[in-house]
Enzyme design. Structure first.
Site, short mmCIF file in Angstrom:
data_model
loop_
_atom_site.label_atom_id
_atom_site.label_comp_id
_atom_site.label_asym_id
_atom_site.label_seq_id
_atom_site.Cartn_x
_atom_site.Cartn_y
_atom_site.Cartn_z
N ARG A 30 0.84 -1.21 0.00
CA ARG A 30 0.00 0.00 0.00
C ARG A 30 0.87 1.25 0.00
NH1 ARG A 30 -5.08 -1.90 0.37
NH2 ARG A 30 -5.17 -3.93 1.39
N ASP A 31 0.46 2.23 -0.83
CA ASP A 31 1.17 3.51 -0.90
C ASP A 31 1.04 4.23 0.44
OD1 ASP A 31 2.05 5.47 -3.53
OD2 ASP A 31 1.68 6.44 -1.60
N ILE A 32 2.12 4.84 0.88
CA ILE A 32 2.15 5.52 2.18
C ILE A 32 1.27 6.78 2.17
CG2 ILE A 32 4.14 7.08 1.83
CD1 ILE A 32 5.23 5.98 4.51
N ASN A 88 4.84 6.18 -13.90
CA ASN A 88 5.44 7.48 -14.20
C ASN A 88 6.90 7.29 -14.59
OD1 ASN A 88 3.13 9.05 -13.53
ND2 ASN A 88 3.58 8.78 -11.36
N GLU A 96 9.05 10.07 -8.51
CA GLU A 96 9.77 10.45 -7.29
C GLU A 96 10.72 9.35 -6.81
OE1 GLU A 96 6.71 11.35 -4.50
OE2 GLU A 96 6.38 13.37 -5.30
N VAL A 97 10.33 8.10 -7.04
CA VAL A 97 11.15 6.98 -6.56
C VAL A 97 11.68 6.25 -7.80
CG1 VAL A 97 11.22 4.87 -5.20
CG2 VAL A 97 9.75 6.78 -4.47
N HIS A 101 7.60 1.36 -10.71
CA HIS A 101 6.45 0.90 -9.94
C HIS A 101 5.18 1.22 -10.71
CE1 HIS A 101 7.80 4.90 -8.65
NE2 HIS A 101 6.52 5.22 -8.58
N MET A 102 4.21 0.35 -10.54
CA MET A 102 2.89 0.55 -11.14
C MET A 102 1.94 0.92 -10.01
SD MET A 102 0.75 -2.32 -13.19
CE MET A 102 1.80 -2.26 -14.63
N HIS A 103 1.26 2.06 -10.16
CA HIS A 103 0.25 2.46 -9.20
C HIS A 103 -1.06 1.76 -9.58
CE1 HIS A 103 2.35 6.19 -7.61
NE2 HIS A 103 2.98 6.06 -8.77
P1 5GP Z 1 5.97 8.22 -8.20
O1 5GP Z 1 5.62 9.66 -8.04
O2 5GP Z 1 7.47 8.00 -8.17
O3 5GP Z 1 5.29 7.57 -9.36
O4 5GP Z 1 5.35 7.50 -6.93
C1 5GP Z 1 6.06 7.16 -5.78
C2 5GP Z 1 5.04 6.72 -4.76
O5 5GP Z 1 5.72 6.05 -3.71
C3 5GP Z 1 4.24 7.86 -4.13
O6 5GP Z 1 2.86 7.66 -4.37
C4 5GP Z 1 4.62 7.80 -2.66
O7 5GP Z 1 3.53 8.12 -1.80
C5 5GP Z 1 5.08 6.36 -2.49
N1 5GP Z 1 6.09 6.18 -1.46
C6 5GP Z 1 7.24 6.88 -1.32
N2 5GP Z 1 7.95 6.42 -0.27
C7 5GP Z 1 7.22 5.40 0.27
C8 5GP Z 1 7.45 4.52 1.37
O8 5GP Z 1 8.45 4.59 2.09
N3 5GP Z 1 6.49 3.59 1.62
C9 5GP Z 1 5.37 3.47 0.85
N4 5GP Z 1 4.51 2.52 1.18
N5 5GP Z 1 5.14 4.28 -0.21
C10 5GP Z 1 6.05 5.23 -0.50
#
Ligand code: 5GP
Length: 115
Positions: A30-32, A88, A96-97, A101-103
């Protein structure tokens, strides 16, 4: 060598995350900071920084990410109403990461993709 992110620690269970699925290829948790009632990230266990870095060797794993997404959507009870899968890549998409990853987003009407 690509630099590890916090997601590698989640895969190895070195830091806490609400993991809903894991096998030898992918991990889902689950997303944080959820943007919808269901917001789960499905990631490869192998570190791939961006979609630009995927190769033909990754095709089976990338397909598996979608199969796993569909299974989780069913588990979450959002398969019939529907959901959105988003990946993304780099800054214009707001990545951001840097571990692909697939949301998986659902549980409400998500509106149009770009507002
Ligand atoms: P991006 O913007 O890179 O597509 O999405 C990165 C996602 O990772 C964001 O929705 C953010 O909330 C989630 N995220 C970042 N750090 C963590 C973490 O430490 N744990 C969890 N569960 N989600 C994270």
């Amino acid at each position: 060598m690509a630099e590890e992110t916090i997601f590698s620690k989640i895969i190895r269970r070195e830091i806490a995350a609400d993991i809903v699925f894991q096998d030898d290829k992918v991990t889902a948790f689950r997303d944080i900071s959820p943007q919808a009632p269901t917001h789960i990230l499905i990631i490869p266990n192998k570190l791939i920084p961006t979609i630009n870095d995927v190769t033909e060797q990754d095709e089976a794993m990338l397909g598996h990410m979608i199969t796993v997404a569909a299974k989780i959507a069913k588990q979450e009870g959002i398969d019939a109403n529907g959901y959105r899968l988003i990946m993304n890549c780099n800054k214009d998409a707001g990545q951001e990461v840097f571990h692909i990853h697939m949301h998986l987003l659902g549980g409400k009407n998500l509106g149009r993709l770009l507002g």
